[in-house]
Design a protein around this motif. Structure first.
Motif, PDB file in Angstrom:
ATOM      1  N   VAL A 115      21.202  26.227 -15.281  1.00 47.85           N
ATOM      2  CA  VAL A 115      20.799  26.864 -14.062  1.00 47.85           C
ATOM      3  C   VAL A 115      20.954  25.876 -12.937  1.00 47.85           C
ATOM      4  O   VAL A 115      21.586  26.156 -11.935  1.00 47.85           O
ATOM      5  N   LYS A 116      20.781  24.462 -13.084  1.00 48.65           N
ATOM      6  CA  LYS A 116      20.581  23.569 -12.147  1.00 48.65           C
ATOM      7  C   LYS A 116      22.017  23.133 -11.661  1.00 48.65           C
ATOM      8  O   LYS A 116      22.259  23.011 -10.476  1.00 48.65           O
ATOM      9  N   SER A 117      22.817  22.811 -12.598  1.00 50.16           N
ATOM     10  CA  SER A 117      24.280  22.125 -12.697  1.00 50.16           C
ATOM     11  C   SER A 117      25.394  23.019 -11.929  1.00 50.16           C
ATOM     12  O   SER A 117      25.589  24.113 -12.793  1.00 50.16           O
ATOM     13  N   PRO A 118      26.111  22.788 -10.925  1.00 50.02           N
ATOM     14  CA  PRO A 118      27.252  23.527 -10.411  1.00 50.02           C
ATOM     15  C   PRO A 118      28.081  23.854 -11.630  1.00 50.02           C
ATOM     16  O   PRO A 118      28.760  24.589 -12.011  1.00 50.02           O
ATOM     17  N   LEU A 119      28.180  22.506 -12.168  1.00 46.91           N
ATOM     18  CA  LEU A 119      29.522  22.262 -13.175  1.00 46.91           C
ATOM     19  C   LEU A 119      28.908  23.261 -14.423  1.00 46.91           C
ATOM     20  O   LEU A 119      29.895  24.202 -15.064  1.00 46.91           O
ATOM     21  N   MET A 120      27.847  23.089 -14.788  1.00 42.10           N
ATOM     22  CA  MET A 120      27.396  23.810 -16.067  1.00 42.10           C
ATOM     23  C   MET A 120      27.282  25.185 -15.975  1.00 42.10           C
ATOM     24  O   MET A 120      27.734  26.152 -16.724  1.00 42.10           O
ATOM     25  N   ARG A 121      26.965  25.640 -14.525  1.00 41.81           N
ATOM     26  CA  ARG A 121      27.030  26.940 -14.314  1.00 41.81           C
ATOM     27  C   ARG A 121      28.362  27.490 -14.643  1.00 41.81           C
ATOM     28  O   ARG A 121      28.540  28.729 -15.231  1.00 41.81           O
ATOM     29  N   ARG A 122      29.272  26.789 -14.007  1.00 39.99           N
ATOM     30  CA  ARG A 122      30.745  27.351 -13.927  1.00 39.99           C
ATOM     31  C   ARG A 122      31.158  27.516 -15.605  1.00 39.99           C
ATOM     32  O   ARG A 122      31.797  28.408 -15.832  1.00 39.99           O
ATOM     33  N   LEU A 123      30.703  26.393 -16.325  1.00 38.39           N
ATOM     34  CA  LEU A 123      31.200  26.401 -17.691  1.00 38.39           C
ATOM     35  C   LEU A 123      30.460  27.522 -18.450  1.00 38.39           C
ATOM     36  O   LEU A 123      30.981  28.100 -19.431  1.00 38.39           O
ATOM     37  N   ALA A 124      29.258  27.832 -18.264  1.00 38.31           N
ATOM     38  CA  ALA A 124      28.604  28.923 -18.967  1.00 38.31           C
ATOM     39  C   ALA A 124      29.348  30.423 -18.222  1.00 38.31           C
ATOM     40  O   ALA A 124      29.774  31.370 -19.301  1.00 38.31           O
ATOM     41  N   ILE A 125      29.630  30.601 -16.946  1.00 37.81           N
ATOM     42  CA  ILE A 125      30.367  31.593 -16.740  1.00 37.81           C
ATOM     43  C   ILE A 125      31.540  31.682 -17.394  1.00 37.81           C
ATOM     44  O   ILE A 125      32.313  33.095 -17.895  1.00 37.81           O
ATOM     45  N   LEU A 126      32.313  30.538 -17.418  1.00 36.15           N
ATOM     46  CA  LEU A 126      33.635  30.423 -18.052  1.00 36.15           C
ATOM     47  C   LEU A 126      33.425  30.788 -19.895  1.00 36.15           C
ATOM     48  O   LEU A 126      34.381  31.792 -20.147  1.00 36.15           O
ATOM     49  N   MET A 127      32.368  30.590 -20.160  1.00 31.96           N
ATOM     50  CA  MET A 127      32.099  31.108 -21.773  1.00 31.96           C
ATOM     51  C   MET A 127      31.814  32.465 -21.646  1.00 31.96           C
ATOM     52  O   MET A 127      32.454  33.375 -22.569  1.00 31.96           O
ATOM     53  N   LEU A 128      31.183  33.178 -20.914  1.00 30.99           N
ATOM     54  CA  LEU A 128      30.960  34.653 -20.579  1.00 30.99           C
ATOM     55  C   LEU A 128      32.083  35.233 -20.438  1.00 30.99           C
ATOM     56  O   LEU A 128      32.428  36.394 -21.151  1.00 30.99           O
ATOM     57  N   LEU A 129      32.969  34.893 -19.754  1.00 31.42           N
ATOM     58  CA  LEU A 129      34.116  35.570 -19.440  1.00 31.42           C
ATOM     59  C   LEU A 129      35.251  35.597 -20.987  1.00 31.42           C
ATOM     60  O   LEU A 129      35.778  36.668 -21.042  1.00 31.42           O
ATOM     61  N   GLY A 130      35.351  34.241 -21.309  1.00 35.94           N
ATOM     62  CA  GLY A 130      36.003  34.213 -22.389  1.00 35.94           C
ATOM     63  C   GLY A 130      35.476  35.136 -23.649  1.00 35.94           C
ATOM     64  O   GLY A 130      36.307  35.695 -24.350  1.00 35.94           O
ATOM     65  N   ASP A 131      34.130  35.066 -23.699  1.00 40.76           N
ATOM     66  CA  ASP A 131      33.366  36.080 -24.586  1.00 40.76           C
ATOM     67  C   ASP A 131      33.590  37.459 -24.290  1.00 40.76           C
ATOM     68  O   ASP A 131      33.935  38.468 -25.146  1.00 40.76           O
TER      69      ASP A 131
END
Length: 430
Positions: free
Chosen positions: A224-240
């Motif tokens: 939640v806190k890290s901009p990079l980790m948020r983008r990687l989480a969104i990237l994971m959701l889109l790929g999923d």
């Protein structure tokens, strides 16, 4: 400056063992994956939200346990323990399948679906976290595609073994085979831990012996806190979103086309087999060249573009084209996207590398499965056809290409700088 060899002399042992380790991990999974997938085909995509909801609950229960292990024990202790846990769990299903008539095929199949789904998430996520902890960013760009090839060969060998032995040794025999492969993976982990003691990452020589510490929920907080980790989480959701829609459509096609469990298992094994052959081509011919010369950004973008192209074909052709879509998109997801995305974790701290990555690769992924399959059923109930679902998935694939590019560009140093300056430059950028 002379050109650096693809694999340096001191790296050959680690690359060979990591290659064998990933081979064993994915072969263990793909031996039993067709058994899981034939259940999806038998019940249809409408039941997938229930399966994924159960998988999410189990995943959320295990993530704190994994976080506690990471916080309390050294890497060389908690990584083998994770694999031993899943090895013993796999063996526990053998007597359950022998009592299938008493338990009920549907109930046992549902429990097994959840177990295999959780197993896949954790063993693969831990593998890549471990690799990112052993190597620096420059090494990851050179070596990750080679190491990933071991997993691809395991993913080819797994369904091939299932096709050949399914009717000979049955499900119990496949479970024994999968457990044996996990045991070999543990041996590889121990060998890599020993290698890392003599070849530590420059600037962080205590990785092998340190205890990471911190809270067991640190991964969720950092996401939640890290901009990079948020983008990687969104990237994971889109790929999923893309992968799960394709999986659901493939399950419906298989269930409508093949009448028996054996036929559905063989169809699933064939899709896996050809997807993994194509994955080898992408890893050797595309991914490594992109990572070494340009870094992960172009590879992450390419994955989204390939998926969008195949989904455009699905919108036009539908029907049996779904098998071709599944082959190409799976090959891209694991042959292009995965090595590129996981190389990003070589540039973050240890807690992020294990806890945050594990949270994104397990809990976020399975949350996405539940949301996507529920939305899929809702759209189908509202009359959305295959072309409409394909077009929506194309939007997700295009978004994935853009966000993947931007996420990789957030990193502080370029791949050319990292490659030219050695391990010290990369470590200093963390």
């Amino acid at each position: 400056m002379p050109k650096r060899p693809a694999i340096q002399r001191h790296e050959w042992f680690a690359v060979g063992i990591a290659f064998a380790y990933f081979f064993c991990v994915l072969a263990a999974y793909y031996v039993i994956r067709p058994v899981r997938d034939q259940l999806s085909a038998a019940v249809g995509s409408t039941a997938l939200p229930i399966f994924y909801a159960a998988t999410l609950v189990v995943t959320l229960a295990l993530v704190p346990l994994f976080g506690a292990l990471v916080a309390r024990y050294r890497r060389r202790t908690f990584v083998p323990v994770v694999y031993l846990f899943f090895l013993l769990g796999m063996l526990a299903f053998i007597p359950l399948f022998q009592m299938q008539e008493a338990i009920g095929a549907r109930l046992l199949g549902s429990i097994f679906f959840v177990w295999v789904s959780v197993f896949n998430l954790f063993v693969v996520a831990v593998f890549w976290s471990f690799m990112a902890d052993l190597l620096d960013a420059e090494q990851a760009h050179r070596l990750f595609p080679v190491i990933a090839l071991g997993g691809t060969l395991g993913a080819v060998a797994g369904p091939a073994l299932t096709r050949a032995l399914n009717e000979v040794i049955g499900v119990s025999g496949l479970l024994v085979m999968s457990s044996t492969l996990l045991g070999l993976a543990i041996v590889c982990i121990l060998a890599l831990s020993r290698w890392s003691q003599g070849h530590p990452v420059v600037g962080d020589e205590q990785r092998e012996t340190r205890v990471i510490g911190g809270s067991f929920i640190a991964g969720a907080i950092e996401t939640v806190k890290s901009p990079l980790m948020r983008r990687l989480a969104i990237l994971m959701l889109l790929g999923d979103a893309v992968g799960t829609v394709i999986y659901a459509l493939l399950a419906d096609y298989s269930g409508a086309t093949y009448a028996t469990r054996a036929e559905r298992i063989n169809f699933s094994a064939n899709v896996d087999f050809y997807a993994n052959l194509l994955q080898i081509v992408l890893q050797l011919g595309v991914t490594r060249a992109l990572l070494v010369r340009y870094g992960p950004a172009p590879a992450l973008a390419l994955d989204g573009v390939l998926k969008a192209i195949m989904l455009a074909g699905l919108a036009v052709f539908a029907g049996p084209w779904i098998a071709a879509v599944a082959v190409v998109t799976r090959a891209s997801a694991y042959g292009v996207f995965k090595p590129a995305a996981d190389s990003l974790y070589t540039r973050v701290d240890a807690e992020t590398r294990y806890k945050t990555k594990n949270f994104i690769d397990t809990s976020v992924w399975r949350f996405g499965d539940l949301v996507v399959t529920s939305g899929f059923n809702l759209l189908r109930g509202l009359g959305t056809t295959v072309p409409g679902l394909a077009l929506l998935s194309m939007i997700a694939a295009g978004s994935s290409a853009w966000i993947g590019w931007r996420a990789a560009r957030m990193l502080p140093d370029s791949p050319r700088t990292a490659a030219g300056s050695g391990r010290e430059a990369v470590d200093g950028s963390v």
